[in-house]
Motif scaffolding. Structure first.
Motif, PDB file in Angstrom:
ATOM      1  N   MET A  40      -4.190 -11.843  -2.633  1.00  0.00           N
ATOM      2  CA  MET A  40      -3.701 -10.581  -1.816  1.00  0.00           C
ATOM      3  C   MET A  40      -4.466 -10.646  -0.493  1.00  0.00           C
ATOM      4  SD  MET A  40      -4.663  -6.455  -2.514  1.00  0.00           S
ATOM      5  CE  MET A  40      -4.331  -6.874  -4.306  1.00  0.00           C
ATOM      6  N   LYS A  41      -3.838 -10.568   0.812  1.00  0.00           N
ATOM      7  CA  LYS A  41      -3.941 -10.428   2.044  1.00  0.00           C
ATOM      8  C   LYS A  41      -5.088  -9.424   2.292  1.00  0.00           C
ATOM      9  CE  LYS A  41      -0.241 -13.127   3.876  1.00  0.00           C
ATOM     10  NZ  LYS A  41       0.582 -12.975   5.047  1.00  0.00           N
ATOM     11  N   PRO A  42      -6.213  -9.408   2.928  1.00  0.00           N
ATOM     12  CA  PRO A  42      -6.840  -8.362   3.452  1.00  0.00           C
ATOM     13  C   PRO A  42      -5.903  -7.538   4.367  1.00  0.00           C
ATOM     14  CG  PRO A  42      -7.949 -10.455   3.803  1.00  0.00           C
ATOM     15  CD  PRO A  42      -6.700 -10.918   3.377  1.00  0.00           C
ATOM     16  N   PHE A  43      -6.350  -6.077   4.433  1.00  0.00           N
ATOM     17  CA  PHE A  43      -5.647  -5.398   5.426  1.00  0.00           C
ATOM     18  C   PHE A  43      -5.213  -5.474   6.965  1.00  0.00           C
ATOM     19  CE2 PHE A  43      -5.150  -1.377   7.859  1.00  0.00           C
ATOM     20  CZ  PHE A  43      -3.895  -0.997   7.513  1.00  0.00           C
ATOM     21  N   ALA A  44      -6.431  -6.442   7.626  1.00  0.00           N
ATOM     22  CA  ALA A  44      -6.209  -6.633   8.707  1.00  0.00           C
ATOM     23  C   ALA A  44      -5.052  -7.893   8.999  1.00  0.00           C
ATOM     24  CB  ALA A  44      -7.611  -7.219   9.145  1.00  0.00           C
TER      25      ALA A  44
ATOM     26  N   GLU B  39       1.524   4.575   8.818  1.00  0.00           N
ATOM     27  CA  GLU B  39       2.465   3.524   8.277  1.00  0.00           C
ATOM     28  C   GLU B  39       2.201   2.347   7.934  1.00  0.00           C
ATOM     29  OE1 GLU B  39       6.819   1.910   9.550  1.00  0.00           O
ATOM     30  OE2 GLU B  39       5.703   3.002  11.134  1.00  0.00           O
ATOM     31  N   ALA B  40       1.240   1.772   8.576  1.00  0.00           N
ATOM     32  CA  ALA B  40       0.638   0.559   8.208  1.00  0.00           C
ATOM     33  C   ALA B  40      -0.070   0.639   6.830  1.00  0.00           C
ATOM     34  CB  ALA B  40      -0.352  -0.002   9.119  1.00  0.00           C
ATOM     35  N   GLY B  41      -0.847   1.499   6.506  1.00  0.00           N
ATOM     36  CA  GLY B  41      -1.750   1.825   5.460  1.00  0.00           C
ATOM     37  C   GLY B  41      -0.696   2.032   4.387  1.00  0.00           C
ATOM     38  N   GLU B  42       0.389   2.990   4.417  1.00  0.00           N
ATOM     39  CA  GLU B  42       1.409   2.950   3.403  1.00  0.00           C
ATOM     40  C   GLU B  42       2.178   1.576   2.874  1.00  0.00           C
ATOM     41  OE1 GLU B  42       4.081   5.981   4.898  1.00  0.00           O
ATOM     42  OE2 GLU B  42       2.509   7.536   4.666  1.00  0.00           O
ATOM     43  N   GLN B  43       2.504   0.949   3.867  1.00  0.00           N
ATOM     44  CA  GLN B  43       3.066  -0.522   3.765  1.00  0.00           C
ATOM     45  C   GLN B  43       2.241  -1.501   3.170  1.00  0.00           C
ATOM     46  OE1 GLN B  43       5.153  -2.312   6.945  1.00  0.00           O
ATOM     47  NE2 GLN B  43       5.981  -0.268   7.568  1.00  0.00           N
ATOM     48  N   TYR B  44       0.728  -1.414   3.237  1.00  0.00           N
ATOM     49  CA  TYR B  44      -0.206  -2.160   2.596  1.00  0.00           C
ATOM     50  C   TYR B  44      -0.490  -1.556   1.093  1.00  0.00           C
ATOM     51  CZ  TYR B  44      -4.385  -4.709   1.849  1.00  0.00           C
ATOM     52  OH  TYR B  44      -5.596  -5.750   1.191  1.00  0.00           O
ATOM     53  N   ARG B  45      -0.344  -0.245   0.723  1.00  0.00           N
ATOM     54  CA  ARG B  45      -0.681  -0.047  -0.386  1.00  0.00           C
ATOM     55  C   ARG B  45       0.597  -0.484  -1.082  1.00  0.00           C
ATOM     56  NH1 ARG B  45      -2.785   4.423   2.168  1.00  0.00           N
ATOM     57  NH2 ARG B  45      -0.870   5.546   2.690  1.00  0.00           N
ATOM     58  N   ASP B  46       2.067  -0.290  -0.661  1.00  0.00           N
ATOM     59  CA  ASP B  46       3.135  -0.623  -1.300  1.00  0.00           C
ATOM     60  C   ASP B  46       3.248  -1.935  -1.445  1.00  0.00           C
ATOM     61  OD1 ASP B  46       5.820  -0.080  -2.141  1.00  0.00           O
ATOM     62  OD2 ASP B  46       6.465  -1.300  -0.353  1.00  0.00           O
ATOM     63  N   TYR B  47       2.551  -2.840  -0.704  1.00  0.00           N
ATOM     64  CA  TYR B  47       2.526  -4.291  -0.880  1.00  0.00           C
ATOM     65  C   TYR B  47       1.490  -4.786  -1.971  1.00  0.00           C
ATOM     66  CZ  TYR B  47      -0.160  -8.880  -0.132  1.00  0.00           C
ATOM     67  OH  TYR B  47      -0.795  -9.996  -0.230  1.00  0.00           O
ATOM     68  N   CYS B  48       0.319  -3.960  -2.113  1.00  0.00           N
ATOM     69  CA  CYS B  48      -0.728  -4.219  -3.046  1.00  0.00           C
ATOM     70  C   CYS B  48      -0.011  -3.869  -4.566  1.00  0.00           C
ATOM     71  CB  CYS B  48      -1.765  -3.272  -3.005  1.00  0.00           C
ATOM     72  SG  CYS B  48      -2.755  -3.893  -1.440  1.00  0.00           S
ATOM     73  N   ASP B  49       0.594  -2.718  -4.707  1.00  0.00           N
ATOM     74  CA  ASP B  49       1.250  -2.172  -5.801  1.00  0.00           C
ATOM     75  C   ASP B  49       2.213  -3.033  -6.200  1.00  0.00           C
ATOM     76  OD1 ASP B  49      -0.244   0.176  -5.444  1.00  0.00           O
ATOM     77  OD2 ASP B  49       1.301   1.509  -4.812  1.00  0.00           O
TER      78      ASP B  49
ATOM     79  N   LEU C  10       2.517  -6.311  -5.573  1.00  0.00           N
ATOM     80  CA  LEU C  10       1.828  -7.734  -6.035  1.00  0.00           C
ATOM     81  C   LEU C  10       1.120  -7.419  -7.488  1.00  0.00           C
ATOM     82  CD1 LEU C  10       0.963 -10.542  -5.338  1.00  0.00           C
ATOM     83  CD2 LEU C  10      -0.893  -9.537  -4.399  1.00  0.00           C
ATOM     84  N   ALA C  11       0.563  -6.308  -7.725  1.00  0.00           N
ATOM     85  CA  ALA C  11      -0.043  -6.004  -9.099  1.00  0.00           C
ATOM     86  C   ALA C  11       1.064  -6.046 -10.030  1.00  0.00           C
ATOM     87  CB  ALA C  11      -0.909  -4.730  -8.917  1.00  0.00           C
ATOM     88  N   LEU C  12       2.332  -5.190  -9.742  1.00  0.00           N
ATOM     89  CA  LEU C  12       3.498  -5.259 -10.870  1.00  0.00           C
ATOM     90  C   LEU C  12       3.753  -6.775 -10.936  1.00  0.00           C
ATOM     91  CD1 LEU C  12       5.253  -3.541 -12.471  1.00  0.00           C
ATOM     92  CD2 LEU C  12       6.550  -3.467 -10.370  1.00  0.00           C
ATOM     93  N   PHE C  13       3.760  -7.650  -9.890  1.00  0.00           N
ATOM     94  CA  PHE C  13       4.567  -8.949 -10.040  1.00  0.00           C
ATOM     95  C   PHE C  13       3.365  -9.784 -10.977  1.00  0.00           C
ATOM     96  CE2 PHE C  13       4.137 -13.387  -8.729  1.00  0.00           C
ATOM     97  CZ  PHE C  13       5.717 -13.844  -9.274  1.00  0.00           C
TER      98      PHE C  13
ATOM     99  N   ALA D  44       3.735  -8.779 -14.422  1.00  0.00           N
ATOM    100  CA  ALA D  44       4.959  -9.102 -15.314  1.00  0.00           C
ATOM    101  C   ALA D  44       4.580 -10.455 -15.703  1.00  0.00           C
ATOM    102  CB  ALA D  44       5.998  -8.954 -14.282  1.00  0.00           C
ATOM    103  N   VAL D  45       4.026 -11.458 -14.881  1.00  0.00           N
ATOM    104  CA  VAL D  45       3.893 -12.756 -15.234  1.00  0.00           C
ATOM    105  C   VAL D  45       2.846 -13.025 -16.548  1.00  0.00           C
ATOM    106  CG1 VAL D  45       2.739 -15.174 -14.199  1.00  0.00           C
ATOM    107  CG2 VAL D  45       4.235 -13.447 -12.805  1.00  0.00           C
ATOM    108  N   VAL D  46       2.048 -12.057 -16.352  1.00  0.00           N
ATOM    109  CA  VAL D  46       1.142 -12.061 -17.777  1.00  0.00           C
ATOM    110  C   VAL D  46       1.890 -11.772 -18.867  1.00  0.00           C
ATOM    111  CG1 VAL D  46      -1.104 -11.201 -18.702  1.00  0.00           C
ATOM    112  CG2 VAL D  46      -1.015 -11.886 -16.360  1.00  0.00           C
ATOM    113  N   GLU D  47       2.704 -10.754 -18.666  1.00  0.00           N
ATOM    114  CA  GLU D  47       3.240 -10.134 -19.898  1.00  0.00           C
ATOM    115  C   GLU D  47       4.424 -10.962 -20.141  1.00  0.00           C
ATOM    116  OE1 GLU D  47       3.710  -6.141 -19.051  1.00  0.00           O
ATOM    117  OE2 GLU D  47       1.610  -5.645 -19.460  1.00  0.00           O
TER     118      GLU D  47
END
Length: 62
Positions: free
Chosen positions: A1-5, A19-29, A31-34, A37-40
């Protein structure tokens, strides 16, 4: 996962905006879902319900 900056720099976002914070949270969510899914993911050779996949004939009459 990339750091926010780094995320903001890559996508040319202003890190001081909401908006940047929201997009980063979406990216993190996502990535976690992906990663989850790979583990399961079902093991190779079985279908989604856990049964074995039976090979089918190639060509010929059905």
């Amino acid at each position: 996962m990339k750091p926010f900056a780094e995320f903001c720099a890559h996508y040319q976002l202003d890190p001081n905006t909401e908006e940047a914070g929201e997009q980063y949270r979406d990216y993190c969510d996502k990535l976690a879902l992906f990663r989850q899914a790979v583990v399961e993911q079902p093991k190779s050779g079985s279908d989604e319900l856990g049964g074995q996949i039976m090979p089918t004939s190639q060509g010929g009459e059905a």
